[in-house]
Design a protein around this motif. Sequence first.
Motif, PDB file in Angstrom:
ATOM      1  N   VAL A  49       0.837  -1.207   0.000  1.00  0.00           N
ATOM      2  CA  VAL A  49       0.000   0.000   0.000  1.00  0.00           C
ATOM      3  C   VAL A  49       0.869   1.253   0.000  1.00  0.00           C
ATOM      4  CG1 VAL A  49      -1.775   1.279   1.263  1.00  0.00           C
ATOM      5  CG2 VAL A  49      -1.913  -1.226   1.114  1.00  0.00           C
ATOM      6  N   SER A  50       1.876   1.298   0.839  1.00  0.00           N
ATOM      7  CA  SER A  50       2.738   2.487   0.877  1.00  0.00           C
ATOM      8  C   SER A  50       3.506   2.657  -0.432  1.00  0.00           C
ATOM      9  CB  SER A  50       3.684   2.462   2.074  1.00  0.00           C
ATOM     10  OG  SER A  50       4.543   1.369   2.032  1.00  0.00           O
ATOM     11  N   SER A  51       3.899   1.559  -1.051  1.00  0.00           N
ATOM     12  CA  SER A  51       4.608   1.635  -2.326  1.00  0.00           C
ATOM     13  C   SER A  51       3.718   2.232  -3.422  1.00  0.00           C
ATOM     14  CB  SER A  51       5.084   0.237  -2.733  1.00  0.00           C
ATOM     15  OG  SER A  51       5.683   0.282  -4.005  1.00  0.00           O
ATOM     16  N   VAL A  52       2.465   1.822  -3.465  1.00  0.00           N
ATOM     17  CA  VAL A  52       1.530   2.367  -4.463  1.00  0.00           C
ATOM     18  C   VAL A  52       1.313   3.858  -4.206  1.00  0.00           C
ATOM     19  CG1 VAL A  52      -0.866   2.301  -5.280  1.00  0.00           C
ATOM     20  CG2 VAL A  52       0.411   0.165  -4.974  1.00  0.00           C
ATOM     21  N   ARG A  54       3.320   5.943  -2.676  1.00  0.00           N
ATOM     22  CA  ARG A  54       4.571   6.640  -2.983  1.00  0.00           C
ATOM     23  C   ARG A  54       4.746   6.809  -4.494  1.00  0.00           C
ATOM     24  NH1 ARG A  54       7.585   3.409  -0.455  1.00  0.00           N
ATOM     25  NH2 ARG A  54       7.584   4.515   1.516  1.00  0.00           N
ATOM     26  N   GLN A  55       4.539   5.724  -5.228  1.00  0.00           N
ATOM     27  CA  GLN A  55       4.728   5.756  -6.681  1.00  0.00           C
ATOM     28  C   GLN A  55       3.781   6.753  -7.351  1.00  0.00           C
ATOM     29  OE1 GLN A  55       3.712   2.084  -8.772  1.00  0.00           O
ATOM     30  NE2 GLN A  55       5.406   2.428 -10.179  1.00  0.00           N
ATOM     31  N   LEU A  56       2.500   6.717  -6.980  1.00  0.00           N
ATOM     32  CA  LEU A  56       1.535   7.639  -7.590  1.00  0.00           C
ATOM     33  C   LEU A  56       1.828   9.087  -7.221  1.00  0.00           C
ATOM     34  CD1 LEU A  56      -1.770   5.604  -7.184  1.00  0.00           C
ATOM     35  CD2 LEU A  56      -0.681   6.251  -9.343  1.00  0.00           C
ATOM     36  N   SER A  57       2.178   9.327  -5.976  1.00  0.00           N
ATOM     37  CA  SER A  57       2.492  10.695  -5.534  1.00  0.00           C
ATOM     38  C   SER A  57       3.749  11.224  -6.210  1.00  0.00           C
ATOM     39  CB  SER A  57       2.690  10.733  -4.018  1.00  0.00           C
ATOM     40  OG  SER A  57       1.539  10.327  -3.347  1.00  0.00           O
ATOM     41  N   ASP A  58       4.787  10.418  -6.211  1.00  0.00           N
ATOM     42  CA  ASP A  58       6.069  10.865  -6.755  1.00  0.00           C
ATOM     43  C   ASP A  58       6.033  11.067  -8.264  1.00  0.00           C
ATOM     44  OD1 ASP A  58       6.851  10.675  -4.134  1.00  0.00           O
ATOM     45  OD2 ASP A  58       8.321   9.077  -4.460  1.00  0.00           O
ATOM     46  N   SER A  59       5.192  10.311  -8.960  1.00  0.00           N
ATOM     47  CA  SER A  59       5.101  10.437 -10.415  1.00  0.00           C
ATOM     48  C   SER A  59       4.303  11.665 -10.839  1.00  0.00           C
ATOM     49  CB  SER A  59       4.457   9.188 -11.022  1.00  0.00           C
ATOM     50  OG  SER A  59       3.065   9.149 -10.712  1.00  0.00           O
ATOM     51  N   GLY A  60       3.516  12.214  -9.916  1.00  0.00           N
ATOM     52  CA  GLY A  60       2.685  13.367 -10.254  1.00  0.00           C
ATOM     53  C   GLY A  60       1.481  13.013 -11.105  1.00  0.00           C
ATOM     54  N   SER A  61       1.164  11.741 -11.188  1.00  0.00           N
ATOM     55  CA  SER A  61       0.057  11.319 -12.056  1.00  0.00           C
ATOM     56  C   SER A  61      -1.320  11.586 -11.457  1.00  0.00           C
ATOM     57  CB  SER A  61       0.202   9.836 -12.425  1.00  0.00           C
ATOM     58  OG  SER A  61       0.205   9.034 -11.266  1.00  0.00           O
ATOM     59  N   VAL A  62      -1.389  11.782 -10.139  1.00  0.00           N
ATOM     60  CA  VAL A  62      -2.665  12.115  -9.491  1.00  0.00           C
ATOM     61  C   VAL A  62      -2.416  13.153  -8.400  1.00  0.00           C
ATOM     62  CG1 VAL A  62      -3.760   9.873  -9.967  1.00  0.00           C
ATOM     63  CG2 VAL A  62      -2.532  10.205  -7.808  1.00  0.00           C
ATOM     64  N   GLY A  76      -3.768  -6.571  10.007  1.00  0.00           N
ATOM     65  CA  GLY A  76      -3.960  -6.351   8.578  1.00  0.00           C
ATOM     66  C   GLY A  76      -4.549  -4.990   8.254  1.00  0.00           C
ATOM     67  N   ASP A  77      -5.069  -4.293   9.239  1.00  0.00           N
ATOM     68  CA  ASP A  77      -5.609  -2.954   8.994  1.00  0.00           C
ATOM     69  C   ASP A  77      -4.440  -1.969   8.925  1.00  0.00           C
ATOM     70  OD1 ASP A  77      -8.196  -3.867   8.918  1.00  0.00           O
ATOM     71  OD2 ASP A  77      -8.640  -3.364  11.001  1.00  0.00           O
ATOM     72  N   CYS A  78      -3.957  -1.774   7.713  1.00  0.00           N
ATOM     73  CA  CYS A  78      -2.679  -1.082   7.526  1.00  0.00           C
ATOM     74  C   CYS A  78      -2.774   0.254   6.803  1.00  0.00           C
ATOM     75  CB  CYS A  78      -1.736  -2.000   6.748  1.00  0.00           C
ATOM     76  SG  CYS A  78      -2.324  -2.370   5.074  1.00  0.00           S
ATOM     77  N   ALA A  79      -3.963   0.682   6.383  1.00  0.00           N
ATOM     78  CA  ALA A  79      -4.061   1.908   5.577  1.00  0.00           C
ATOM     79  C   ALA A  79      -3.463   3.129   6.273  1.00  0.00           C
ATOM     80  CB  ALA A  79      -5.505   2.160   5.164  1.00  0.00           C
ATOM     81  N   PRO A  80      -3.809   3.409   7.531  1.00  0.00           N
ATOM     82  CA  PRO A  80      -3.219   4.600   8.151  1.00  0.00           C
ATOM     83  C   PRO A  80      -1.715   4.476   8.386  1.00  0.00           C
ATOM     84  CG  PRO A  80      -4.776   3.523   9.645  1.00  0.00           C
ATOM     85  CD  PRO A  80      -4.813   2.777   8.366  1.00  0.00           C
ATOM     86  N   ASP A  81      -1.254   3.265   8.615  1.00  0.00           N
ATOM     87  CA  ASP A  81       0.179   3.054   8.817  1.00  0.00           C
ATOM     88  C   ASP A  81       0.943   3.277   7.508  1.00  0.00           C
ATOM     89  OD1 ASP A  81      -0.301   2.189  11.548  1.00  0.00           O
ATOM     90  OD2 ASP A  81      -1.105   0.378  10.633  1.00  0.00           O
ATOM     91  N   ALA A  82       0.393   2.766   6.416  1.00  0.00           N
ATOM     92  CA  ALA A  82       1.017   2.968   5.104  1.00  0.00           C
ATOM     93  C   ALA A  82       1.046   4.444   4.741  1.00  0.00           C
ATOM     94  CB  ALA A  82       0.267   2.159   4.040  1.00  0.00           C
TER      95      ALA A  82
END
Length: 154
Positions: A49-52, A54-62, A76-82
């Motif tokens: 989740v954090s990788s996705v 990071r990738q979307l933010s860093d690419s400037g695509s969204v 498994g509830d990891c959204a806020p941690d990611a």
Amino acid sequence: MRAAIFTIDSGAYKAKAESAAASALKRMLEQVGLEVKAAGLLPQEREVVSSVMRQLSDSGSVELILTTGATGYMEGDCAPDALSDVAECMLPGIPEALRAYNLRYSKKAVLDRMAAGIRKGTLIINLPESAKTAKEDMEYILPEVVQVVENINL
């Protein structure tokens, strides 16, 4: 404004199921003129989740990333941690307002760990798993979301 929406649910991810919450959010965002560039499911794995994010933010695509699900306190509830792994600036007021808003329906809202933050001109918000609640929450904060995104991308 360009957005990405991901439901974080390992079971649905493995089954390649549809996400009612992501679909509801996609329709709502498109109705108000936002372009949804990506939508899908992610497993409940913090690093994925954090990788996705990071990738979307860093690419400037969204400029906006919404996640649904995995905001509780169970394994498994990891959204806020990611999100906290990648955010350069946390915005605690957004989840605080949403928790208060959701208390109208259920006291269980106090157990939700939703988070919000900014990374490289991208606003990232965790929303609940319920399609109805995620959509209502987004409608509630949409004017502020638009303002934040416009301000961080001046």
